[in-house]
Design a protein around this motif. Sequence first.
Motif, PDB file in Angstrom:
ATOM      1  N   TYR A 176       0.681  -0.747  -0.008  1.00 37.22           N
ATOM      2  CA  TYR A 176      -0.087   0.102  -0.211  1.00 37.22           C
ATOM      3  C   TYR A 176       1.222   1.080  -0.172  1.00 37.22           C
ATOM      4  CZ  TYR A 176      -3.954  -2.644   1.329  1.00 37.22           C
ATOM      5  OH  TYR A 176      -4.850  -3.462   1.397  1.00 37.22           O
ATOM      6  N   GLY A 177      -0.073   3.197  -0.285  1.00 39.80           N
ATOM      7  CA  GLY A 177       0.911   3.798  -0.275  1.00 39.80           C
ATOM      8  C   GLY A 177       1.103   3.973   1.002  1.00 39.80           C
ATOM      9  N   ARG A 178       1.627   5.012   1.495  1.00 45.10           N
ATOM     10  CA  ARG A 178       2.255   4.819   2.725  1.00 45.10           C
ATOM     11  C   ARG A 178       1.115   6.279   3.353  1.00 45.10           C
ATOM     12  NH1 ARG A 178       4.194   0.565   2.339  1.00 45.10           N
ATOM     13  NH2 ARG A 178       4.771  -0.770   4.186  1.00 45.10           N
ATOM     14  N   ILE A 179       0.853   7.071   4.544  1.00 50.85           N
ATOM     15  CA  ILE A 179       0.855   8.242   4.481  1.00 50.85           C
ATOM     16  C   ILE A 179       1.639   9.082   5.662  1.00 50.85           C
ATOM     17  CG2 ILE A 179      -1.281   9.874   5.175  1.00 50.85           C
ATOM     18  CD1 ILE A 179      -2.046   8.532   2.707  1.00 50.85           C
ATOM     19  N   ILE A 180       2.183  10.174   4.900  1.00 52.77           N
ATOM     20  CA  ILE A 180       3.043  10.353   5.574  1.00 52.77           C
ATOM     21  C   ILE A 180       2.501  11.674   6.622  1.00 52.77           C
ATOM     22  CG2 ILE A 180       5.793  11.068   5.698  1.00 52.77           C
ATOM     23  CD1 ILE A 180       5.517   8.548   5.260  1.00 52.77           C
ATOM     24  N   ARG A 181       2.767  12.137   7.531  1.00 43.82           N
ATOM     25  CA  ARG A 181       2.422  13.034   8.572  1.00 43.82           C
ATOM     26  C   ARG A 181       3.182  14.101   8.952  1.00 43.82           C
ATOM     27  NH1 ARG A 181      -3.440  13.156   9.293  1.00 43.82           N
ATOM     28  NH2 ARG A 181      -4.731  11.002   9.091  1.00 43.82           N
ATOM     29  N   GLY A 182       3.310  15.033   9.604  1.00 43.65           N
ATOM     30  CA  GLY A 182       4.257  15.949  10.214  1.00 43.65           C
ATOM     31  C   GLY A 182       3.608  16.113  11.181  1.00 43.65           C
ATOM     32  N   GLU A 183       4.617  16.782  12.037  1.00 48.95           N
ATOM     33  CA  GLU A 183       4.630  17.222  13.860  1.00 48.95           C
ATOM     34  C   GLU A 183       3.248  17.389  14.239  1.00 48.95           C
ATOM     35  OE1 GLU A 183       7.859  18.599  14.952  1.00 48.95           O
ATOM     36  OE2 GLU A 183       9.476  17.443  14.870  1.00 48.95           O
ATOM     37  N   ASP A 184       3.023  17.920  13.004  1.00 51.00           N
ATOM     38  CA  ASP A 184       1.005  18.569  13.757  1.00 51.00           C
ATOM     39  C   ASP A 184       0.293  17.858  12.594  1.00 51.00           C
ATOM     40  OD1 ASP A 184       1.676  18.950  10.393  1.00 51.00           O
ATOM     41  OD2 ASP A 184       0.990  21.238  10.752  1.00 51.00           O
ATOM     42  N   GLY A 185       0.054  16.492  12.929  1.00 49.19           N
ATOM     43  CA  GLY A 185      -0.287  15.622  11.941  1.00 49.19           C
ATOM     44  C   GLY A 185      -1.528  15.716  10.758  1.00 49.19           C
ATOM     45  N   GLN A 186      -0.741  17.645  10.041  1.00 46.91           N
ATOM     46  CA  GLN A 186      -0.990  17.268   8.414  1.00 46.91           C
ATOM     47  C   GLN A 186      -0.243  16.612   7.255  1.00 46.91           C
ATOM     48  OE1 GLN A 186      -3.232  19.432   7.866  1.00 46.91           O
ATOM     49  NE2 GLN A 186      -3.555  20.084   9.356  1.00 46.91           N
ATOM     50  N   VAL A 187      -0.697  16.107   6.246  1.00 46.55           N
ATOM     51  CA  VAL A 187      -0.359  15.087   5.591  1.00 46.55           C
ATOM     52  C   VAL A 187       0.586  15.974   4.603  1.00 46.55           C
ATOM     53  CG1 VAL A 187      -0.568  13.844   3.498  1.00 46.55           C
ATOM     54  CG2 VAL A 187      -2.633  14.228   5.520  1.00 46.55           C
ATOM     55  N   LEU A 188       2.315  14.816   4.787  1.00 44.52           N
ATOM     56  CA  LEU A 188       2.978  15.859   3.929  1.00 44.52           C
ATOM     57  C   LEU A 188       3.146  15.223   2.870  1.00 44.52           C
ATOM     58  CD1 LEU A 188       5.367  15.669   6.060  1.00 44.52           C
ATOM     59  CD2 LEU A 188       4.343  17.608   5.501  1.00 44.52           C
ATOM     60  N   ARG A 189       3.247  14.136   2.498  1.00 44.17           N
ATOM     61  CA  ARG A 189       2.616  13.572   1.004  1.00 44.17           C
ATOM     62  C   ARG A 189       2.617  11.794   1.421  1.00 44.17           C
ATOM     63  NH1 ARG A 189       7.519  13.640   3.995  1.00 44.17           N
ATOM     64  NH2 ARG A 189       9.269  12.072   3.447  1.00 44.17           N
ATOM     65  N   ASN A 190       1.561  11.377   0.213  1.00 47.27           N
ATOM     66  CA  ASN A 190       1.428  10.039  -0.115  1.00 47.27           C
ATOM     67  C   ASN A 190       2.576   9.300  -0.592  1.00 47.27           C
ATOM     68  OD1 ASN A 190      -0.137   7.645  -0.539  1.00 47.27           O
ATOM     69  ND2 ASN A 190       0.121   8.272  -2.648  1.00 47.27           N
ATOM     70  N   VAL A 191       3.449   8.248  -0.165  1.00 48.14           N
ATOM     71  CA  VAL A 191       4.247   7.796  -0.550  1.00 48.14           C
ATOM     72  C   VAL A 191       3.975   6.590  -1.208  1.00 48.14           C
ATOM     73  CG1 VAL A 191       6.436   7.594  -0.458  1.00 48.14           C
ATOM     74  CG2 VAL A 191       6.113   9.253   0.807  1.00 48.14           C
ATOM     75  N   GLU A 192       4.016   6.085  -1.937  1.00 42.95           N
ATOM     76  CA  GLU A 192       4.177   4.155  -2.687  1.00 42.95           C
ATOM     77  C   GLU A 192       5.062   3.473  -1.948  1.00 42.95           C
ATOM     78  OE1 GLU A 192       1.548   3.196  -4.618  1.00 42.95           O
ATOM     79  OE2 GLU A 192       0.927   5.508  -4.705  1.00 42.95           O
ATOM     80  N   GLN A 193       4.772   2.553  -1.866  1.00 38.65           N
ATOM     81  CA  GLN A 193       5.568   0.738  -1.292  1.00 38.65           C
ATOM     82  C   GLN A 193       6.905   1.065  -1.767  1.00 38.65           C
ATOM     83  OE1 GLN A 193       5.086  -1.042   1.184  1.00 38.65           O
ATOM     84  NE2 GLN A 193       7.562  -2.128   0.696  1.00 38.65           N
ATOM     85  N   LYS A 194       7.337   1.346  -3.364  1.00 41.75           N
ATOM     86  CA  LYS A 194       8.207   0.957  -4.039  1.00 41.75           C
ATOM     87  C   LYS A 194       9.092   2.865  -3.784  1.00 41.75           C
ATOM     88  CE  LYS A 194       6.153   2.529  -8.788  1.00 41.75           C
ATOM     89  NZ  LYS A 194       6.447   4.060  -8.279  1.00 41.75           N
ATOM     90  N   ASP A 195       9.106   3.611  -3.657  1.00 40.58           N
ATOM     91  CA  ASP A 195       9.973   4.632  -3.321  1.00 40.58           C
ATOM     92  C   ASP A 195       9.505   5.038  -1.891  1.00 40.58           C
ATOM     93  OD1 ASP A 195       8.990   5.351  -6.370  1.00 40.58           O
ATOM     94  OD2 ASP A 195       7.562   5.609  -6.305  1.00 40.58           O
ATOM     95  N   ALA A 196       8.938   3.988  -0.774  1.00 36.57           N
ATOM     96  CA  ALA A 196       8.850   4.728   0.463  1.00 36.57           C
ATOM     97  C   ALA A 196      10.563   4.549   1.112  1.00 36.57           C
ATOM     98  CB  ALA A 196       7.942   3.949   1.425  1.00 36.57           C
ATOM     99  N   THR A 197      11.257   5.221   1.897  1.00 36.81           N
ATOM    100  CA  THR A 197      12.104   4.262   2.411  1.00 36.81           C
ATOM    101  C   THR A 197      12.139   3.700   3.849  1.00 36.81           C
ATOM    102  OG1 THR A 197      11.795   6.238   4.493  1.00 36.81           O
ATOM    103  CG2 THR A 197      13.323   7.129   2.043  1.00 36.81           C
ATOM    104  N   GLU A 198      13.151   3.228   4.224  1.00 37.46           N
ATOM    105  CA  GLU A 198      13.255   1.890   5.335  1.00 37.46           C
ATOM    106  C   GLU A 198      11.913   2.470   6.227  1.00 37.46           C
ATOM    107  OE1 GLU A 198      15.935  -0.623   8.514  1.00 37.46           O
ATOM    108  OE2 GLU A 198      16.824   0.270   6.340  1.00 37.46           O
ATOM    109  N   GLU A 199      12.289   3.718   6.676  1.00 26.66           N
ATOM    110  CA  GLU A 199      12.038   4.548   7.929  1.00 26.66           C
ATOM    111  C   GLU A 199      10.336   4.334   7.640  1.00 26.66           C
ATOM    112  OE1 GLU A 199      11.089   5.264  12.101  1.00 26.66           O
ATOM    113  OE2 GLU A 199      13.231   4.212  10.751  1.00 26.66           O
TER     114      GLU A 199
END
Length: 456
Positions: free
Chosen positions: A139-162
């Motif tokens: 699945y694509g991952r939802i990356i949020r900032g410290e304030d809970g806002q969506v920073l980006r949607n990252v596809e599995q193949k493009d996601a870093t280990e973290e």
Amino acid sequence: MTNTYAIVLAAGQGTRMKSDLYKVLHPVCGKPMVEHVIDHIRSLNANRIVTIVGYGAEAVEEVLGEKSEYALQKEQLGTAHAVQQAEQLIGDLEGTTIVVCGDTPLIRPETMEALIAHHDKTSAKATILTAYADDPTGYGRIIRGEDGQVLRNVEQKDATEEEQKVTEINTGTYCFNNRALFETLKKVKNDNAQGEYYLPDVVGILQSENERVSAYVTEDFSETLGVNDRVVLSEAESVMRRRIAEKHMRNGVTIIHPDATYISADATIGRDTVLQPGTMIEGQTVIGEKCIIGPNSQLVNSVIGDNTTIYSSVILSSQIGNDTNVGPFAHIRPDSNVGNHVKIGNFVEVKKSTLGEGSKVSHLSYIGDSNVGSRVNVGCGTITVNYDGKNKYTTTIEDDAFIGCNSNLVAPVTVKQGAYVAAGSTITENVPENSLAIGRARQENKEDYVKKLNLK
């Protein structure tokens, strides 16, 4: 109030289903999965619904009919390309558009409504429906900032280990500002391994332009299930079956063994009705209150009155009245109308016939193309002979008639009110009111016949 539009993606072939049936037409609890999606959207009173069709377009349109408008994706060039086909219908309209895949039958209307409300409240240009997955792989991952806002949607193949450790995933359902959606679709590129135009890229482009993107989390991960093969189809069936059973039980229906009971999504069941194991309720069946259904009964597109028992029997496209008993092992074929206080016993078949109040067909009989009045008693082994090999004919049995065992009523024929037919008779002519009809050979006994044949 903001106008709401919906785009349903239903153009994919679904090769992993390994089926001649178009993927989104595979049924879940008796209804094509795309129809589940459309019906859920319709319950939101969306202003316009556009279904994107491709492979099997005619079949999809035949199933959905006027529930939706349609746009054809002639070439399958990705999800963004599919959405773009709706531009000619709704591209210039102001409002909010929800985009849903036609193979996600488990998404609830309440969840779609909450997604739309969240989107409008946050004034976002795009809102992603997300969920938390125990195993987010693929699945694509939802990356949020410290304030809970969506920073980006990252596809599995493009996601870093973290980033791959993130368990909040993109479900593939979105809300967009309608004009922003179609303006941004023109900017999507296909410079990827598949050479396709992907809808998640719209979210990325909007973020790059500093437009607000939000996310709404559904608590039930099963709602996001996309059916791509027969294994997932069975999972969706199980989830929806449990969901339907729970709804009826909370509304006052007793289901003895929910895992061994099948109820279609469109069935209606009255309170204090009991469903016993092995029961299958299909289509738009309506069951009244205080009934007992089963075990091992099948009801399809039928209407059952109150206080009626259906015991180990099959009822197809027919009506059964109040306080009536059917079965065990009866077969009620289409276009039959069985009245109140009627008894249909074991191994009785009724086809395209009407039975009036208080009549009884207790066992081992065939009633076909017949009009049976009230308080009629049909004896064991009676046959209405309705077919001459070419044409079907009608048998009429009027009120208070009595049909003796093992009688053949050769249609067209009428047994008038209050008449009796003697057991073992073959009736080829009308029987007058309050008469006794006997149509059998006179018994003759041959004394000592067996001795003459030297059989003993």
